[in-house]
Scaffold this motif. Structure first.
Motif, PDB file in Angstrom:
ATOM      1  N   SER A 312      31.524  45.689  40.828  1.00 49.39           N
ATOM      2  CA  SER A 312      33.060  45.390  41.598  1.00 49.39           C
ATOM      3  C   SER A 312      33.221  43.934  40.327  1.00 49.39           C
ATOM      4  O   SER A 312      34.242  43.261  40.153  1.00 49.39           O
ATOM      5  CB  SER A 312      32.364  44.222  42.606  1.00 49.39           C
ATOM      6  OG  SER A 312      31.497  43.649  41.683  1.00 49.39           O
ATOM      7  N   HIS A 313      32.022  44.682  39.117  1.00 44.15           N
ATOM      8  CA  HIS A 313      32.339  43.286  37.505  1.00 44.15           C
ATOM      9  C   HIS A 313      33.687  43.991  36.470  1.00 44.15           C
ATOM     10  O   HIS A 313      33.858  43.810  35.827  1.00 44.15           O
ATOM     11  CB  HIS A 313      30.722  43.436  37.156  1.00 44.15           C
ATOM     12  CG  HIS A 313      30.060  42.831  37.469  1.00 44.15           C
ATOM     13  ND1 HIS A 313      30.088  40.859  38.353  1.00 44.15           N
ATOM     14  CD2 HIS A 313      28.943  42.794  38.583  1.00 44.15           C
ATOM     15  CE1 HIS A 313      29.070  40.635  38.967  1.00 44.15           C
ATOM     16  NE2 HIS A 313      28.712  41.530  39.607  1.00 44.15           N
ATOM     17  N   CYS A 314      33.746  45.303  37.461  1.00 42.01           N
ATOM     18  CA  CYS A 314      35.080  46.505  36.348  1.00 42.01           C
ATOM     19  C   CYS A 314      36.215  46.299  37.679  1.00 42.01           C
ATOM     20  O   CYS A 314      36.392  47.495  37.603  1.00 42.01           O
ATOM     21  CB  CYS A 314      34.250  47.411  36.417  1.00 42.01           C
ATOM     22  SG  CYS A 314      32.850  47.570  35.597  1.00 42.01           S
ATOM     23  N   PRO A 315      36.945  45.494  36.781  1.00 38.05           N
ATOM     24  CA  PRO A 315      38.124  46.256  38.378  1.00 38.05           C
ATOM     25  C   PRO A 315      39.058  46.713  37.327  1.00 38.05           C
ATOM     26  O   PRO A 315      40.023  47.144  37.889  1.00 38.05           O
ATOM     27  CB  PRO A 315      38.615  44.273  38.317  1.00 38.05           C
ATOM     28  CG  PRO A 315      37.762  43.999  37.144  1.00 38.05           C
ATOM     29  CD  PRO A 315      36.594  44.510  36.396  1.00 38.05           C
ATOM     30  N   LYS A 316      39.027  47.160  36.222  1.00 33.95           N
ATOM     31  CA  LYS A 316      39.983  48.058  35.173  1.00 33.95           C
ATOM     32  C   LYS A 316      39.682  49.534  35.301  1.00 33.95           C
ATOM     33  O   LYS A 316      40.449  49.550  34.527  1.00 33.95           O
ATOM     34  CB  LYS A 316      40.809  47.471  33.845  1.00 33.95           C
ATOM     35  CG  LYS A 316      41.185  46.112  34.044  1.00 33.95           C
ATOM     36  CD  LYS A 316      41.245  45.202  32.322  1.00 33.95           C
ATOM     37  CE  LYS A 316      41.847  43.683  32.095  1.00 33.95           C
ATOM     38  NZ  LYS A 316      42.419  43.458  30.803  1.00 33.95           N
ATOM     39  N   LEU A 317      38.401  49.400  35.638  1.00 32.19           N
ATOM     40  CA  LEU A 317      38.351  51.046  35.818  1.00 32.19           C
ATOM     41  C   LEU A 317      39.058  52.159  35.843  1.00 32.19           C
ATOM     42  O   LEU A 317      39.797  51.529  37.040  1.00 32.19           O
ATOM     43  CB  LEU A 317      36.618  51.481  36.765  1.00 32.19           C
ATOM     44  CG  LEU A 317      35.527  52.268  35.803  1.00 32.19           C
ATOM     45  CD1 LEU A 317      35.193  52.297  34.472  1.00 32.19           C
ATOM     46  CD2 LEU A 317      34.255  52.486  36.765  1.00 32.19           C
ATOM     47  N   GLY A 342      29.740  55.574  53.757  1.00 28.10           N
ATOM     48  CA  GLY A 342      31.023  55.838  53.511  1.00 28.10           C
ATOM     49  C   GLY A 342      31.230  54.792  52.976  1.00 28.10           C
ATOM     50  O   GLY A 342      32.451  53.627  52.959  1.00 28.10           O
ATOM     51  N   SER A 343      31.022  53.047  53.744  1.00 30.27           N
ATOM     52  CA  SER A 343      31.067  51.083  52.898  1.00 30.27           C
ATOM     53  C   SER A 343      31.365  51.678  51.987  1.00 30.27           C
ATOM     54  O   SER A 343      32.076  50.762  51.154  1.00 30.27           O
ATOM     55  CB  SER A 343      30.729  50.110  53.981  1.00 30.27           C
ATOM     56  OG  SER A 343      29.011  50.908  53.232  1.00 30.27           O
ATOM     57  N   ALA A 344      30.233  52.020  51.215  1.00 31.57           N
ATOM     58  CA  ALA A 344      30.071  51.905  49.957  1.00 31.57           C
ATOM     59  C   ALA A 344      31.580  52.929  49.120  1.00 31.57           C
ATOM     60  O   ALA A 344      32.369  52.093  47.840  1.00 31.57           O
ATOM     61  CB  ALA A 344      28.601  52.577  49.364  1.00 31.57           C
ATOM     62  N   LEU A 345      31.755  53.914  49.269  1.00 33.24           N
ATOM     63  CA  LEU A 345      32.893  54.508  49.216  1.00 33.24           C
ATOM     64  C   LEU A 345      34.090  53.748  48.725  1.00 33.24           C
ATOM     65  O   LEU A 345      35.122  53.427  48.278  1.00 33.24           O
ATOM     66  CB  LEU A 345      33.309  56.192  49.915  1.00 33.24           C
ATOM     67  CG  LEU A 345      33.379  56.798  49.231  1.00 33.24           C
ATOM     68  CD1 LEU A 345      32.968  57.640  46.970  1.00 33.24           C
ATOM     69  CD2 LEU A 345      33.507  58.741  49.969  1.00 33.24           C
ATOM     70  N   ALA A 346      33.903  53.177  50.772  1.00 30.17           N
ATOM     71  CA  ALA A 346      35.389  52.047  50.178  1.00 30.17           C
ATOM     72  C   ALA A 346      34.908  51.053  49.813  1.00 30.17           C
ATOM     73  O   ALA A 346      36.594  50.732  49.245  1.00 30.17           O
ATOM     74  CB  ALA A 346      35.762  51.884  51.859  1.00 30.17           C
ATOM     75  N   GLU A 350      38.042  49.384  47.358  1.00 30.73           N
ATOM     76  CA  GLU A 350      38.512  48.292  46.928  1.00 30.73           C
ATOM     77  C   GLU A 350      38.337  47.222  45.692  1.00 30.73           C
ATOM     78  O   GLU A 350      39.008  46.591  45.566  1.00 30.73           O
ATOM     79  CB  GLU A 350      37.757  47.393  47.894  1.00 30.73           C
ATOM     80  CG  GLU A 350      38.532  46.179  48.539  1.00 30.73           C
ATOM     81  CD  GLU A 350      37.703  45.358  49.485  1.00 30.73           C
ATOM     82  OE1 GLU A 350      37.658  43.940  49.713  1.00 30.73           O
ATOM     83  OE2 GLU A 350      37.170  46.281  50.254  1.00 30.73           O
ATOM     84  N   THR A 351      37.274  47.537  45.280  1.00 29.12           N
ATOM     85  CA  THR A 351      37.153  47.100  44.075  1.00 29.12           C
ATOM     86  C   THR A 351      37.707  47.603  42.520  1.00 29.12           C
ATOM     87  O   THR A 351      37.317  46.492  41.632  1.00 29.12           O
ATOM     88  CB  THR A 351      35.666  47.016  43.867  1.00 29.12           C
ATOM     89  OG1 THR A 351      34.742  47.562  43.569  1.00 29.12           O
ATOM     90  CG2 THR A 351      34.949  45.534  44.846  1.00 29.12           C
ATOM     91  N   CYS A 352      37.329  48.737  42.172  1.00 24.09           N
ATOM     92  CA  CYS A 352      38.650  49.201  41.745  1.00 24.09           C
ATOM     93  C   CYS A 352      39.419  49.903  41.715  1.00 24.09           C
ATOM     94  O   CYS A 352      39.177  51.196  41.659  1.00 24.09           O
ATOM     95  CB  CYS A 352      36.873  50.078  40.644  1.00 24.09           C
ATOM     96  SG  CYS A 352      35.633  49.211  40.062  1.00 24.09           S
ATOM     97  N   PRO A 353      41.045  49.575  41.736  1.00 25.82           N
ATOM     98  CA  PRO A 353      41.759  50.321  42.530  1.00 25.82           C
ATOM     99  C   PRO A 353      43.087  50.753  41.437  1.00 25.82           C
ATOM    100  O   PRO A 353      43.678  50.971  42.097  1.00 25.82           O
ATOM    101  CB  PRO A 353      42.604  48.694  42.986  1.00 25.82           C
ATOM    102  CG  PRO A 353      42.327  47.401  42.098  1.00 25.82           C
ATOM    103  CD  PRO A 353      40.718  47.701  41.883  1.00 25.82           C
TER     104      PRO A 353
END
Length: 644
Positions: A312-317, A342-346, A350-353
Motif C-alpha cells: 500500500s506504500h507503493c501506489p505507483k507500482l 481473496g481479500s488480499a488479492l482485491a 485497490e492500493t496499486c491501481p
C-alpha cells in the motif's frame, strides 16, 4: 506514384519507413525432426531487397541494420577503410569470445573507432580476448554489461577489468555484471566497486544480482543514499543485519528516494520492511528465501498476504513479481502451501491501481493455496485493474476450484488489455459463450456440415489481445489418469474413448479458442487438474492446426508437427491408442477448411476475419529473413539459489 517516389527519395522519409519495416517481426515454429521438440522462433523482415535499390536506400538500410544488429565477423572480409565506414554506424554491440580451441581471431576489430557506440554487452574473457574491445570503451558509452567467466581471477578483475571498464566511460548510465563473471571460489569484495561508482554520478542502473561479491549488504546500504539511482538488481546477504537501517529508531532517512525499479533476493523480514521506503517504485521483483535450517513458523504461511499489505506504500507500482523459495526445512512443499486470500488479492488491486503485470509464484513442487479466493473477490481484483496486461498466478488447482467457472469471464469483462494469462487452474474453456456464425471445423472432405443461417450478431472475443494462455490440463475423458504420471506425461497414452465423444470434446474446446483468443500464439498446459503433474507443455500457434493442437493439449501430449504415415496409425489402432478413434485427425492437422452458409466453403476473411491467422504461412526462401536476438526469460528461480 510521383508523390510516393518523391517521398521515398527523401532521406528522412526513407529512413523512417525502413526503420518501421525493421521493427516488424513475426513468429513461426520449426520442428527439425520427428524426435526434435517444436521451437518457437522470432523473425524480422530482411532489408536486403531495400538495400539493393540504389545508393541512398543502401546507405539508410545498412545504417539501420548496423545500428542495432551488427554482424561483426563480416568485417573480416573488408578493407580497413570499409570496416570503419560500418563501425561508424554501430550504436550497440553484443560480442562473444571465440570458440575455445578454434582458429578464429578478433583481429578484424583492431584499429577501429566506435564513436557512436552507446551500448556494449560483452560475454568475453577479457584476459584472453579483451584487447580488440578496449577502443569500444569511450566517453560516449552509456551502458556496459560484462558476463562470461573471467579466467584472470579476482586480482585481475580488481586491478585490470574494473579500471578498463569504468575509467574511459565518464558518462556511463547503466552497468551490469553477470552472475557467472567471478569464480565461486575466488570472490571479490564490494569495496572494489566503490571508487568507480563514486566517480560516475550519471549511473542510474546497477545490476549485480547473484554476482560473487562479498558483503552485498554494505553495497546495498551505500546505494540506499545514492542520489538519482533509478534501478537496482541485487541479492542480499543471508540474515537480518539490514533490518535496523530499514525499520526502527535507527532507520536511514529516506533510503532509495528516487528508485523506480528494484529486483532483490532477501529474507522475508527484509522484504516486508522495504516497501515503506519505495514510494516512487514502479517495478518490483522479490525473490524471498531463507537459509532453511528451522521448521516453518505460522507467519510463513501468510507471507503473500503480509507482503501485499505493505505494498500500500507503493501506489505507483506497475509491475509486481513475488517468488517464494525455501523459508524452512519443510516449507514450502507439495503439502505445506503459502496462502493467498481473496481479500488480499482485491486489496492489492485497490492500493496499486496502476498495476499492469502481476506474477505470484512458489518454487516447485509447491504452489499457492487459493481456497480463500472467491469468485466475487477475483471479480473485484479484475474490475480494479482495467489496464492489466499480464497475470500469472501459480495456484494449487484443487484449492481454487471456485474460480474455474468464473475467472475467465471476470478477466474478459474487465481486463481487455491482457496479453499474457497464466492461471494454474483447470478451467473448462467449453463454458465460454460460442458464436452462431463460427463455422464448424471440418475433419474430412466428406463432412458437408454447414450452418443454415449465419447469425447477424457475432460474439465478441473476450481476449482480443491475448497471445499466451496457460491453464492446467482439465479433467476430461482424454486426460491421463493422475496416478499413472511419470516424469513426463508426453509418453502417456490416453484411455479408450468413444470416437463421437472424443470428437465433440475436442470441438467444444477448439471453437472457444478460435472465438475468444484470435491472436493466440502459445497455448500452455500448466500441469494438470490434480496438481500432481508439474510439467509445462507449450503448443505454439495452436490455431493453425486447431484440432490437432487441442487434442494434444487435452491429452497431455507434446506438440508434434511431423505427419505420421498410415502404418503408424494402423499400429496405433492395433495397440489401442486413442488416435485410432478418429482416423481423419491426420487430415485435420493439415487442413484449414471451413463451411459457410448453404453454398459450402467460402472466403474465411469475408465471413469471419478474426480467424484469418489460420492460413498456413509459406516458408520464406533461404536468406530472406533476418533473425533478431531474443532473450528467453526462463524460470523465475532458474538462476536464483535459495541461500542454501
Amino acid at each position: 506514384m510521383a508523390a510516393s517516389a518523391a517521398a521515398l527519395a527523401n532521406r528522412h522519409v526513407l529512413s523512417t519507413t525502413l526503420l518501421h519495416l525493421s521493427d516488424m517481426k513475426y513468429k513461426d515454429r520449426r520442428q527439425y525432426g520427428p524426435d526434435q521438440p517444436v521451437e518457437f522462433l522470432e523473425f524480422r523482415p530482411t532489408l536486403v531487397p531495400a538495400i539493393l535499390v540504389n545508393k541512398l536506400w543502401a546507405d539508410e538500410g545498412t545504417s539501420i541494420l548496423w545500428r542495432r544488429y551488427p554482424h561483426l565477423p563480416s568485417l573480416k572480409h573488408m578493407p580497413l577503410e570499409r570496416r570503419q565506414y560500418y563501425a561508424n554506424k554501430v550504436h550497440q554491440v553484443f560480442a562473444l569470445s571465440p570458440p575455445l580451441g578454434g582458429v578464429e581471431t578478433l583481429d578484424y576489430l583492431e584499429g577501429l573507432s566506435w564513436l557512436n557506440l552507446k551500448s556494449l554487452e560483452l560475454e568475453v574473457d577479457l584476459q584472453l580476448y579483451g584487447a580488440p574491445f578496449r577502443r569500444m570503451l569511450h566517453a560516449g558509452l552509456e551502458h556496459v554489461e560484462l558476463s562470461g567467466i573471467q579466467s584472470g581471477g579476482s586480482q585481475y578483475f580488481i586491478e585490470t577489468i574494473l579500471p578498463t571498464l569504468f575509467n574511459p566511460c565518464k558518462n556511463l548510465k547503466s552497468i551490469r555484471i553477470g552472475s557467472d563473471t567471478i569464480m565461486d571460489d575466488d570472490p571479490v569484495h564490494v569495496s572494489a566497486l566503490y571508487e568507480y561508482l563514486d566517480a560516475l554520478p550519471a549511473i542510474r542502473t546497477i545490476e549485480v544480482k547473484l554476482v560473487n561479491l562479498m558483503d552485498k549488504d554494505a553495497l546495498f546500504t551505500r546505494l540506499s543514499q545514492r542520489q538519482g539511482l533509478q534501478s537496482l538488481q541485487i541479492d542480499l546477504d543471508p540474515g537480518l543485519a539490514l533490518l535496523p537501517i530499514l525499520a526502527g529508531p535507527y532507520a536511514l532517512p529516506s533510503p532509495f528516494a528516487s528508485l523506480r525499479r528494484c529486483s532483490i533476493m532477501c529474507y522475508p523480514e527484509i522484504a516486508l520492511a522495504l516497501p515503506t521506503h519505495l514510494r516512487m517504485l514502479e517495478d518490483l521483483q522479490l525473490d524471498i528465501a531463507r537459509v532453511p535450517i528451522s521448521p516453518h513458523q505460522p507467519a510463513d504461511f501468510t507471507i503473500f498476504e503480509d507482503m501485499i499489505a505493505e505494498l500500500s506504500h507503493c501506489p505507483k507500482l506497475r509491475n509486481l513479481k513475488i517468488g517464494l523459495s525455501s523459508l524452512a526445512v519443510d516449507f514450502p512443499s507439495s503439502i505445506l502451501l503459502p496462502r493467498l486470500s481473496g481479500s488480499a488479492l482485491a486489496k492489492l488491486a485497490e492500493t496499486c491501481p496502476k498495476l499492469e503485470d502481476v506474477n505470484l509464484l512458489v518454487t516447485e513442487p509447491s504452489a499457492i493455496d487459493g481456497s480463500s479466493i472467491s469468485g466475487r473477490d477475483f471479480e473485484s481484483f479484475c474490475k480494479a485493474l482495467p489496464q492489466l496486461r499480464s497475470l500469472s498466478l501459480k495456484l494449487q488447482p484443487t484449492t481454487a476450484s471456485a474460480l474455474e467457472m468464473t475467472a475467465l469471464q471476470s478477466l474478459g469483462q474487465y481486463c481487455s488489455e491482457l496479453e499474457v494469462l497464466r492461471l494454474k487452474l483447470a478451467i473448462q474453456l467449453s463454458i465460454l459463450p460460442g458464436s452462431d456464425s463460427m463455422p464448424r471445423i471440418l475433419i474430412s472432405d466428406d463432412d458437408d456440415f454447414a450452418p443454415e443461417v449465419l447469425a447477424l450478431q457475432d460474439v465478441s472475443p473476450l481476449f482480443p489481445k491475448l497471445t499466451h494462455l496457460a491453464l492446467s490440463r482439465p479433467d476430461t475423458d482424454l486426460a491421463p489418469v493422475p496416478d499413472t504420471f511419470t516424469s513426463s506425461v508426453s509418453s502417456q497414452s490416453t484411455s479408450m474413448v468413444d470416437p463421437t465423444v472424443e470428437e465433440d470434446l475436442v470441438r467444444s474446446w477448439a471453437h472457444p479458442l478460435l472465438t475468444h483468443f484470435p491472436r493466440l500464439e502459445i497455448l500452455e498446459a500448466w500441469g494438470d487438474f490434480s496438481g500432481q503433474d508439474n510439467e509445462c507443455l507449450n503448443y505454439f500457434l495452436p490455431t493453425q492446426e486447431i484440432l490437432a493442437s487441442t487434442w494434444e493439449f487435452l491429452s497431455g501430449i507434446e506438440q508434434d508437427l511431423w505427419e505420421d504415415d498410415v502404418e503408424s496409425f494402423e499400429e496405433s489402432f492395433e495397440e489401442g491408442n486413442s488416435w485410432h478413434s478418429l482416423e481423419d485427425w491426420e487430415k485435420a492437422s493439415l487442413t484449414n477448411e471451413f463451411a459457410f452458409g448453404e453454398d459450402g466453403p467460402g472466403d474465411v476473411h469475408e465471413v469471419y476475419p478474426d480467424i484469418g491467422k489460420l492460413a498456413l504461412r509459406d516458408e520464406e526462401p533461404e536468406g530472406m529473413i533476418t533473425p533478431g536476438r531474443t532473450l528467453a526469460s526462463g524460470d523465475y528461480f532458474e538462476d536464483s539459489p535459495t541461500h542454501a
